[in-house]
Design an enzyme around this catalytic site. Structure first.
Site, PDB file in Angstrom:
ATOM      1  N   HIS A  99       0.840  -1.199   0.000  1.00 29.09           N
ATOM      2  CA  HIS A  99       0.000   0.000   0.000  1.00 29.09           C
ATOM      3  C   HIS A  99       0.870   1.241   0.000  1.00 29.09           C
ATOM      4  O   HIS A  99       1.982   1.239   0.512  1.00 29.09           O
ATOM      5  CB  HIS A  99      -0.928   0.018   1.216  1.00 29.09           C
ATOM      6  CG  HIS A  99      -0.220  -0.143   2.518  1.00 29.09           C
ATOM      7  ND1 HIS A  99       0.169  -1.372   3.012  1.00 29.09           N
ATOM      8  CD2 HIS A  99       0.199   0.774   3.422  1.00 29.09           C
ATOM      9  CE1 HIS A  99       0.774  -1.201   4.178  1.00 29.09           C
ATOM     10  NE2 HIS A  99       0.815   0.084   4.441  1.00 29.09           N
ATOM     11  N   HIS A 101       0.890   5.377   1.067  1.00 26.42           N
ATOM     12  CA  HIS A 101       0.275   6.371   1.939  1.00 26.42           C
ATOM     13  C   HIS A 101       0.276   7.732   1.227  1.00 26.42           C
ATOM     14  O   HIS A 101       1.310   8.158   0.721  1.00 26.42           O
ATOM     15  CB  HIS A 101       1.085   6.546   3.225  1.00 26.42           C
ATOM     16  CG  HIS A 101       1.147   5.336   4.107  1.00 26.42           C
ATOM     17  ND1 HIS A 101       0.450   5.246   5.294  1.00 26.42           N
ATOM     18  CD2 HIS A 101       1.842   4.175   4.014  1.00 26.42           C
ATOM     19  CE1 HIS A 101       0.709   4.079   5.883  1.00 26.42           C
ATOM     20  NE2 HIS A 101       1.559   3.411   5.122  1.00 26.42           N
TER      21      HIS A 101
HETATM   22  P1  AMP Z   1       2.180   0.340   7.260  1.00 24.66           P
HETATM   23  O1  AMP Z   1       2.996   0.643   8.478  1.00 24.66           O
HETATM   24  O2  AMP Z   1       2.714   1.069   6.037  1.00 24.66           O
HETATM   25  O3  AMP Z   1       1.999  -1.142   7.034  1.00 24.66           O
HETATM   26  O4  AMP Z   1       0.776   1.017   7.526  1.00 24.66           O
HETATM   27  C1  AMP Z   1      -0.389   0.328   7.804  1.00 24.66           C
HETATM   28  C2  AMP Z   1      -1.437   1.373   8.032  1.00 24.66           C
HETATM   29  O5  AMP Z   1      -2.701   0.732   8.024  1.00 24.66           O
HETATM   30  C3  AMP Z   1      -1.325   2.117   9.374  1.00 24.66           C
HETATM   31  O6  AMP Z   1      -1.127   3.506   9.134  1.00 24.66           O
HETATM   32  C4  AMP Z   1      -2.660   1.826  10.067  1.00 24.66           C
HETATM   33  O7  AMP Z   1      -3.160   2.949  10.768  1.00 24.66           O
HETATM   34  C5  AMP Z   1      -3.549   1.452   8.897  1.00 24.66           C
HETATM   35  N1  AMP Z   1      -4.660   0.569   9.222  1.00 24.66           N
HETATM   36  C6  AMP Z   1      -4.636  -0.539   9.999  1.00 24.66           C
HETATM   37  N2  AMP Z   1      -5.861  -1.114  10.027  1.00 24.66           N
HETATM   38  C7  AMP Z   1      -6.671  -0.358   9.253  1.00 24.66           C
HETATM   39  C8  AMP Z   1      -8.049  -0.419   8.905  1.00 24.66           C
HETATM   40  N3  AMP Z   1      -8.856  -1.408   9.350  1.00 24.66           N
HETATM   41  N4  AMP Z   1      -8.544   0.549   8.099  1.00 24.66           N
HETATM   42  C9  AMP Z   1      -7.758   1.541   7.655  1.00 24.66           C
HETATM   43  N5  AMP Z   1      -6.447   1.660   7.951  1.00 24.66           N
HETATM   44  C10 AMP Z   1      -5.906   0.738   8.747  1.00 24.66           C
END
Ligand code: AMP
Ligand code: ZN
Length: 137
Positions: A99, A101
């Site tokens: 993903h 950001h």
């Molecule tokens: P990463 O550290 O790049 O893997 O980021 C994962 C992101 O997913 C974090 O910023 C979390 O806040 C976000 N996240 C986790 N669970 C959910 C969810 N159910 N819906 C939306 N965002 C989420």
């Protein structure tokens, strides 16, 4: 993939605040934003990280990021936007479904960038050569 949070979101087994969707890509709000409007852009098809994505998959994701970033910025009246992708636990990846950001930023919002460290004597060239020779192979 079973037991992947973002696959479940892509399949609508878990709800999300969707802001954009097409055949291949879904964009929704991060539930724990750096600033409101912090958006995640994911491929619908599971891939753990950048190295599991084809170039075409990645280009589709980036195309979506390119289109959405200025829209998000304008919608939340941000002063700037960070685009980020964490790949691997050491890089802060928490959800192992690739993903990107899109992070709205404001003057003095308190979110800190990383601090760079200087190279040692001659180190920058040695590192560049290591990468150049890997690129050539
Ligand atoms: P990463 O550290 O790049 O893997 O980021 C994962 C992101 O997913 C974090 O910023 C979390 O806040 C976000 N996240 C986790 N669970 C959910 C969810 N159910 N819906 C939306 N965002 C989420
Ligand atoms: Zn997944």
């Amino acid at each position: 993939m079973d037991d992947c949070l973002f696959c479940k979101i892509a399949e609508r087994d878990i709800p999300c605040e969707k802001v954009y969707e097409d055949q291949d890509v879904l964009a929704f709000l991060d539930i724990h934003p750096i600033n409101p409007g912090h958006t995640l852009v994911i491929p619908k098809k599971h891939a753990a990280d950048i190295s599991a994505l084809t170039r075409a998959d990645f280009e589709r994701l980036m195309g979506c990021v390119h289109a959405l970033a200025p829209i998000v910025k304008k919608a939340v009246q941000a002063d700037g936007i960070n685009i980020g992708m964490n790949n691997g636990g050491a890089a802060g990846q928490l959800v192992f479904h690739a993903h990107l950001h899109i992070i709205p930023r404001y003057q003095n919002d308190g979110f800190r960038h990383w601090h760079g460290n200087p190279y040692g004597n001659g180190e920058i060239r040695a590192v560049a050569e290591k990468i150049r020779s890997a690129v050539a192979n």
